[in-house]
Enzyme design. Structure first.
Site, PDB file in Angstrom:
ATOM      1  N   TRP A  20      11.942   3.967 -11.513  1.00 34.29           N
ATOM      2  CA  TRP A  20      11.198   3.643 -12.740  1.00 34.29           C
ATOM      3  C   TRP A  20      11.931   4.117 -13.986  1.00 34.29           C
ATOM      4  O   TRP A  20      11.939   3.442 -15.009  1.00 34.29           O
ATOM      5  CB  TRP A  20       9.781   4.226 -12.666  1.00 34.29           C
ATOM      6  CG  TRP A  20       8.897   3.400 -11.802  1.00 34.29           C
ATOM      7  CD1 TRP A  20       8.372   3.732 -10.590  1.00 34.29           C
ATOM      8  CD2 TRP A  20       8.479   2.044 -12.050  1.00 34.29           C
ATOM      9  NE1 TRP A  20       7.646   2.678 -10.069  1.00 34.29           N
ATOM     10  CE2 TRP A  20       7.692   1.638 -10.945  1.00 34.29           C
ATOM     11  CE3 TRP A  20       8.691   1.134 -13.097  1.00 34.29           C
ATOM     12  CZ2 TRP A  20       7.114   0.374 -10.856  1.00 34.29           C
ATOM     13  CZ3 TRP A  20       8.115  -0.123 -13.005  1.00 34.29           C
ATOM     14  CH2 TRP A  20       7.343  -0.499 -11.909  1.00 34.29           C
ATOM     15  N   CYS A  52       8.110  -1.206  -0.095  1.00 36.53           N
ATOM     16  CA  CYS A  52       8.059  -1.139  -1.560  1.00 36.53           C
ATOM     17  C   CYS A  52       9.100  -2.096  -2.151  1.00 36.53           C
ATOM     18  O   CYS A  52       8.879  -2.726  -3.182  1.00 36.53           O
ATOM     19  CB  CYS A  52       8.357   0.268  -2.064  1.00 36.53           C
ATOM     20  SG  CYS A  52       7.452   1.545  -1.207  1.00 36.53           S
ATOM     21  N   SER A  65       5.468  -2.115 -18.374  1.00 40.09           N
ATOM     22  CA  SER A  65       4.430  -1.108 -18.217  1.00 40.09           C
ATOM     23  C   SER A  65       3.259  -1.664 -17.411  1.00 40.09           C
ATOM     24  O   SER A  65       2.683  -0.986 -16.554  1.00 40.09           O
ATOM     25  CB  SER A  65       3.953  -0.655 -19.609  1.00 40.09           C
ATOM     26  OG  SER A  65       2.774   0.106 -19.504  1.00 40.09           O
ATOM     27  N   THR A 118       3.123   4.130   1.023  1.00 43.46           N
ATOM     28  CA  THR A 118       4.037   4.214   2.174  1.00 43.46           C
ATOM     29  C   THR A 118       4.675   5.595   2.337  1.00 43.46           C
ATOM     30  O   THR A 118       5.544   5.771   3.180  1.00 43.46           O
ATOM     31  CB  THR A 118       5.201   3.215   2.015  1.00 43.46           C
ATOM     32  OG1 THR A 118       5.943   3.605   0.858  1.00 43.46           O
ATOM     33  CG2 THR A 118       4.713   1.789   1.886  1.00 43.46           C
ATOM     34  N   ARG A 141      -2.744   9.005 -12.874  1.00 42.55           N
ATOM     35  CA  ARG A 141      -1.915   8.045 -13.596  1.00 42.55           C
ATOM     36  C   ARG A 141      -2.605   7.399 -14.787  1.00 42.55           C
ATOM     37  O   ARG A 141      -1.952   6.912 -15.695  1.00 42.55           O
ATOM     38  CB  ARG A 141      -1.476   6.933 -12.626  1.00 42.55           C
ATOM     39  CG  ARG A 141      -0.548   7.431 -11.539  1.00 42.55           C
ATOM     40  CD  ARG A 141      -0.353   6.368 -10.477  1.00 42.55           C
ATOM     41  NE  ARG A 141       0.862   6.574  -9.715  1.00 42.55           N
ATOM     42  CZ  ARG A 141       0.921   7.211  -8.560  1.00 42.55           C
ATOM     43  NH1 ARG A 141      -0.180   7.704  -8.035  1.00 42.55           N
ATOM     44  NH2 ARG A 141       2.062   7.350  -7.927  1.00 42.55           N
ATOM     45  N   CYS A 193      12.502   2.197   0.109  1.00 44.15           N
ATOM     46  CA  CYS A 193      11.512   1.988   1.171  1.00 44.15           C
ATOM     47  C   CYS A 193      11.351   0.485   1.300  1.00 44.15           C
ATOM     48  O   CYS A 193      11.178  -0.201   0.296  1.00 44.15           O
ATOM     49  CB  CYS A 193      10.197   2.653   0.784  1.00 44.15           C
ATOM     50  SG  CYS A 193       8.727   1.779   1.321  1.00 44.15           S
ATOM     51  N   ARG A 216       0.849  -1.193   0.000  1.00 44.39           N
ATOM     52  CA  ARG A 216       0.000   0.000   0.000  1.00 44.39           C
ATOM     53  C   ARG A 216       0.884   1.242   0.000  1.00 44.39           C
ATOM     54  O   ARG A 216       2.105   1.150   0.042  1.00 44.39           O
ATOM     55  CB  ARG A 216      -0.933  -0.004   1.210  1.00 44.39           C
ATOM     56  CG  ARG A 216      -0.236  -0.027   2.547  1.00 44.39           C
ATOM     57  CD  ARG A 216      -1.230  -0.250   3.673  1.00 44.39           C
ATOM     58  NE  ARG A 216      -0.573  -0.284   4.979  1.00 44.39           N
ATOM     59  CZ  ARG A 216      -1.163  -0.687   6.090  1.00 44.39           C
ATOM     60  NH1 ARG A 216      -2.407  -1.105   6.060  1.00 44.39           N
ATOM     61  NH2 ARG A 216      -0.507  -0.672   7.242  1.00 44.39           N
ATOM     62  N   HIS A 258       4.204  -1.789 -13.766  1.00 43.10           N
ATOM     63  CA  HIS A 258       4.180  -0.421 -13.247  1.00 43.10           C
ATOM     64  C   HIS A 258       2.731  -0.007 -12.959  1.00 43.10           C
ATOM     65  O   HIS A 258       2.419   0.538 -11.892  1.00 43.10           O
ATOM     66  CB  HIS A 258       4.813   0.508 -14.293  1.00 43.10           C
ATOM     67  CG  HIS A 258       5.110   1.886 -13.781  1.00 43.10           C
ATOM     68  ND1 HIS A 258       5.609   2.863 -14.590  1.00 43.10           N
ATOM     69  CD2 HIS A 258       4.966   2.449 -12.552  1.00 43.10           C
ATOM     70  CE1 HIS A 258       5.769   3.972 -13.880  1.00 43.10           C
ATOM     71  NE2 HIS A 258       5.383   3.742 -12.637  1.00 43.10           N
TER      72      HIS A 258
END
Length: 409
Positions: free
Chosen positions: A163, A356, A211, A152, A246, A353, A150, A214
């Site tokens: 990315w 993540c 993609s 963070t 996004r 993180c 989730r 992502h």
């Protein structure tokens, strides 16, 4: 708005939605709650191999512990805007990332006993991922149910850097397309459309898989966003604005729906891998060992039902279109494909993180395992009914990553 036919497939969005939502996902979700699938071994302390990770929220040796308050510059107390407000914001952002990004490493006594039995070493050269050395003293089991994926607080330049390096260094893509696009910058969409029609199916597929991954991660962060954070409660839920930034067609100038279609493409690839790997799991000698015999037998039955269901999907992706041309060229391209993907799995050690990083590593390993299965079809067909399967092997790590990654999709 994402409807209809998917490029490079005989499938459409509606067929996948109906199959996934009503048949497959409820069963898969139940499987992922079980002991065998909820514990994943991971080394979150590997250093980033590509750059010195000295970002203000970068992690070194511990659960996201980026900014001890004593390291905040003295200048904060000075009147200058540069030091005061900016440094304060940084300190606050770090504190937030530290709180939200920390990994809960607690395991029950029972589990600790069971996990001792799970560690098996695997050094297969056909791997698509840079495998964590799970025998390393720094590798630890993590309970995925206690550490949901989730939002963070990990965002901004550090997240973009990850990315960008994935897209820029590792994707077969035209140089004039900068990725990932910030919302509202649609200039590369035209280049991308032209490029898609001019390259081979394998390179297009590779790009679409990244993609799709992502898109998937961005959807999870938007769906489990921190909506309220007070001393009495934390409330997580869908943040529609974040999602639209996004994926909305207007805001992303046409790019958003394409990203979502790439998510469906990724789903098809992983679904195809599940349908192909059935013989490996069907062998009587294979068991989902946790030490609780009754539960283990039940889970294996459930697993086989899911794989049978995956096999029954009517419009599978045809991976025979991959690497089908000139043998020498195909072998070269396949190896390039594998090395590119391996590189992407290494970049996950640069994610600043812990939570993540955990989910990034798991999802890339899951996709890498799916690719390994698709490229090992001949070996899987030759697996003997009993005895070891020398040609094709999956470790517990790969199995847990494969099903959890697919569960995320």
């Amino acid at each position: 708005q994402v409807t209809g036919h998917l490029d490079d497939c005989t499938c459409d969005v509606e067929t996948i939605d109906a199959f996934n939502n009503y048949k497959l996902f409820p069963r898969l979700n139940e499987l992922l709650q079980s002991d065998y699938f909820r514990y994943y071994k991971v080394n979150l302390k590997k250093p980033c191999p590509f750059w010195n990770d000295n970002s203000h929220c970068g992690i070194r040796d511990c659960a996201v512990k980026p900014c001890p308050s004593e390291e905040v510059p003295d200048g904060i107390r000075s009147g200058s805007y540069k030091y005061s407000e900016e440094a304060n914001n940084h300190a606050e952002e770090c504190e937030e990332a530290k709180r939200l990004g920390a990994v809960d490493g607690s395991l029950s006594k029972e589990t600790q006993q069971a996990v001792l039995q799970w560690t098996r070493h695997d050094d297969s050269s056909d791997s698509f991922c840079e495998a964590d050395d799970i025998s390393s003293p720094e590798a630890e089991y993590v309970d995925l149910l206690l550490n949901p994926e989730r939002y963070t607080g990990y965002k901004g330049p550090d997240a973009w850097k990850i990315w960008n390096s994935i897209y820029e260094e590792n994707c077969f893509k035209p140089q004039n397309v900068k990725r990932p696009l910030a919302s509202g910058r649609g200039e590369s969409f035209i280049y991308l459309t032209k490029w898609f029609s001019s390259v081979c199916v394998e390179k297009r597929a590779f790009y679409k898989l990244i993609s799709g991954l992502h898109a998937s991660i961005n959807i999870h962060l938007s769906a489990r966003y921190l909506l309220q954070d007070t001393w009495s409660e934390k409330k997580w839920g869908p943040n529609v604005t974040e999602f639209q930034q996004r994926f909305d067609e207007v805001i992303t100038r046409g790019e958003g729906p394409r990203r979502l279609k790439n998510l469906y493409f990724l789903y098809l690839i992983e679904l195809r891998a599940l349908s192909k790997v059935l013989p490996f799991f069907e062998r009587p000698g294979f068991q989902l060992y946790t030490g609780k015999n009754h539960q283990d037998v039940e889970m294996k039955t459930q697993l086989l039902e899911i794989l049978q269901l995956a096999k029954s999907f009517p419009l599978h992706f045809d991976e025979n279109s991959f690497f089908a041309g000139n043998k020498k060229e195909a072998a070269k391209l396949k190896e390039e494909f594998r090395l590119h993907f391996k590189n992407i799995s290494k970049i996950m050690d640069c994610v600043g993180c812990f939570k993540c990083r955990l989910w990034g590593k798991l999802q890339t390993q899951g996709l890498g395992t799916a690719l390994k299965i698709l490229f090992s079809e001949n070996l899987i067909e030759k697996i003997p009914e009993s005895g070891p399967s020398y040609g094709f092997q999956l470790t517990r790590q790969e199995i847990v990553a494969l099903f959890n990654a697919f569960g995320r999709l």
